[in-house]
Design an enzyme around this catalytic site. Structure first.
Site, PDB file in Angstrom:
ATOM      1  CG  ASP A  19      -0.244   0.069   2.515  1.00 41.29           C
ATOM      2  OD1 ASP A  19       0.992   0.254   2.527  1.00 41.29           O
ATOM      3  OD2 ASP A  19      -0.901  -0.060   3.555  1.00 41.29           O
ATOM      4  CG  ASP A  22      -5.868  -5.424   1.813  1.00 34.87           C
ATOM      5  OD1 ASP A  22      -6.553  -4.699   1.052  1.00 34.87           O
ATOM      6  OD2 ASP A  22      -5.472  -5.042   2.928  1.00 34.87           O
TER       7      ASP A  22
END
Lengths: 376, 376
Positions: free
Chosen positions: A92, A271
């Site tokens: 991320d 996720d």
């Protein structure tokens, strides 16, 4: 990176596909276990690969940047080598942790300034330096630096934030294109759709993101406290705009039911910390429903943890033993529960894929969505 | 239970043998990993068996009695089935924990009264009920209830305590002989030599213990703070009296050097929390010496944890990564370090056995004793 759309379900918008990366292929829909600081908590890399059958894991740029730091990661030759994980990794952008872990932070046009939750030191993340950091980490898929709006969020803030995210995206793309991977393999940048729970903003953002022509696209700013109906509505809307021939990643989602419903809306990648974090608190997700293994009712239940489970722990340990491990605060408790939950999540997406390919997805999904929400 | 003495070293008193139990054979000398409450902390049973190659593990009666309790263990069919460990188990008598974990305890002729460290409830351990508890747990080797004297200990207390331990032993034997295993297999009772660091008491106690004709014998009350020279002198003296044809177990010992020196004195069995507890604090034992993996010097050392190591973790992870896991307080840190240390301890006793069989033990031992004490 190359995405092949292999099957589209006729009774829903579910898809089965394949993503090819420099570190191997990923069959979609897929769930990515969260390995925050270079470790999926309580699980060996060999267990992730051989038992959980994870095809890709997620690392958090915020955590990796602070510790061990990009200097160490670069000397190691990137995160794959540092942690000895040979399959794909996604990182991320660090934005989410900047906003969620820090009381002291300041967002302006330049970027986001924040105070480390570890040592109180001040740091600045910008679209440019977050691209550089993700180059140093070396993930196969890296994420654009965005602002993840909280819920609820007023229209004015959501609109301004979305435009900021779009301007930041252009800076991310520019930096990404003028740099290259440090370790001799290709990295891929996914932009992120924002717009809170406002359909007009989501539409506008999805169109803006789609127009960038990225190899894959993400949906952010959901699963932050909004009703599930809003989450599904926004996901549906955004998926209808994002290109068919690129993978779609719904960030931070979610429960087994959330994942099934979102697959039905056309999402390919997920996720979430839920299977791992909840495991550490004794919550087990199974195909028959949810078990709170700490409950006294399991005290003398010597049946296998999950007779339908795919992990080695499911048949190796019994419920009473796992409950005892939790009550006695043994490390093994968290290890066993984490392996079970990750095994279940990976089974869930793999089975969804099989059902999509077989043309039986919707029927199967409608039954399972109810079962996985049972409290056993 | 049957012990076969296979080789006796000519240049020391070291021995290689084999113990046959209802749950399989144990090759001696052997180290027993400590699985306090039915779990070797941070390690799956399959890892203990396949990676560490543990042949027997130890459980603590005190902990198991309090949690999960004998009711649950009995319903499970004993500890082997409860925790799914099919190889041999040894349980201590609970005495050591009663004395070391409890500020409030009272020892008299009847037994030892203590307050649970978990919920403050009062309990009484007697020679008889400790036999019963170990019948319920179902270990292959069970220990007599003794008083483990602290160090230092005046002669008067040590003498009285030794006689109490001897009287308790007669009661243990009586109870053991009038009961039988609950799960259809044989259990074996080991008595324990006491006598603090007084040679005359140790001699007297060893002779008393030897006269009982037990299938195996233990040396207790050492490694409790006395100088190593005293520990070795007492061990040497006691081993010279205990029967040659029965296994000898030195309780709670010790460092790799302690184990090697004690093997040279004729000890066959060891247990100690050191490899597991110290692992959780980042101390790694290797054939080249001791590593404190938290040290900054390992920060960018990407070499394998231990190139000579036998565990899968030794080559799978690098030092810098393991240091990072400790610094970031990741669960995996303790898991990796524990597997490494246990793998090393089991390698150590296995290699000692090979050297004994080959007639090269003393030479090898004298070199290794120095190396394992290096600080790397």
């Amino acid at each position: 990176m190359f995405f092949t759309l292999q099957h589209s379900d006729s009774s829903s918008k579910a898809r089965a596909g394949k993503i090819a990366t420099a570190h191997g292929e990923i069959e979609t829909p897929i769930f990515m276990p969260v390995g925050t600081a270079g470790s999926v908590k309580g699980v060996h890399q060999s267990e992730l690969r051989d038992d959980v059958k994870a095809q890709i894991i997620l690392g958090n740029t915020y955590h990796l940047y602070l510790r061990p730091g990009t200097n160490i990661l670069q000397k190691a030759g990137g995160l794959h080598k540092f942690m000895n994980w040979e399959a794909p990794i996604l990182t991320d952008s660090g934005g989410f942790q900047v906003y969620s872990l820090n009381d002291i932070r300041k967002i302006n046009e330049e970027g986001a300034k924040f105070k480390s939750h570890i040592d109180g030191s001040f740091h600045l993340f910008t679209p440019e330096n977050v691209m550089d950091t993700q180059r140093q980490i070396g993930a196969d898929i890296i994420m654009a630096f965005d602002e993840c709006t909280p819920y609820p969020c007023d229209l004015k803030y959501a609109t301004e934030s979305m435009h900021l995210t779009h301007r930041w995206l252009k800076r991310c793309i520019a930096r990404f294109e003028e740099t290259e991977g440090l370790y001799g393999y290709e990295q891929n940048l996914f932009p992120i759709v924002q717009g809170s729970t406002y359909p007009e903003l989501r539409k506008q953002s999805a169109e803006f993101i789609a127009a960038q022509g990225a190899v894959g696209n993400a949906i952010g700013g959901l699963s932050v406290g909004e009703p599930h109906e809003d989450m599904y509505a926004m996901t549906d809307l955004v998926c209808s705009i994002l290109p068919q021939d690129r993978p779609r990643y719904l960030m931070g989602v979610g429960t087994p039911a959330n994942i099934l419903e979102s697959i039905a809306l056309g999402v390919d990648m997920f996720d979430c910390v839920m299977p791992t974090r909840n495991a550490r608190n004794g919550m087990l997700f199974t195909s028959e429903g949810i078990i709170n293994i700490k409950n006294k009712k399991w005290e003398d239940d010597f049946s296998a943890i999950d007779p339908n489970g795919t992990s080695f722990v499911d048949s190796m340990y019994n419920k009473a033993y796992l409950r005892h491990l939790f009550v006695a605060k043994e490390y093994l408790a968290k290890q066993v529960a984490t392996l079970h939950n990750l095994g279940f999540y990976l089974w869930l997406v793999k089975e969804a894929r099989t059902q999509i390919v077989n043309g039986t997805f919707s029927e199967w999904k409608n039954v399972l969505v109810k079962k996985v929400q049972n409290r056993l």
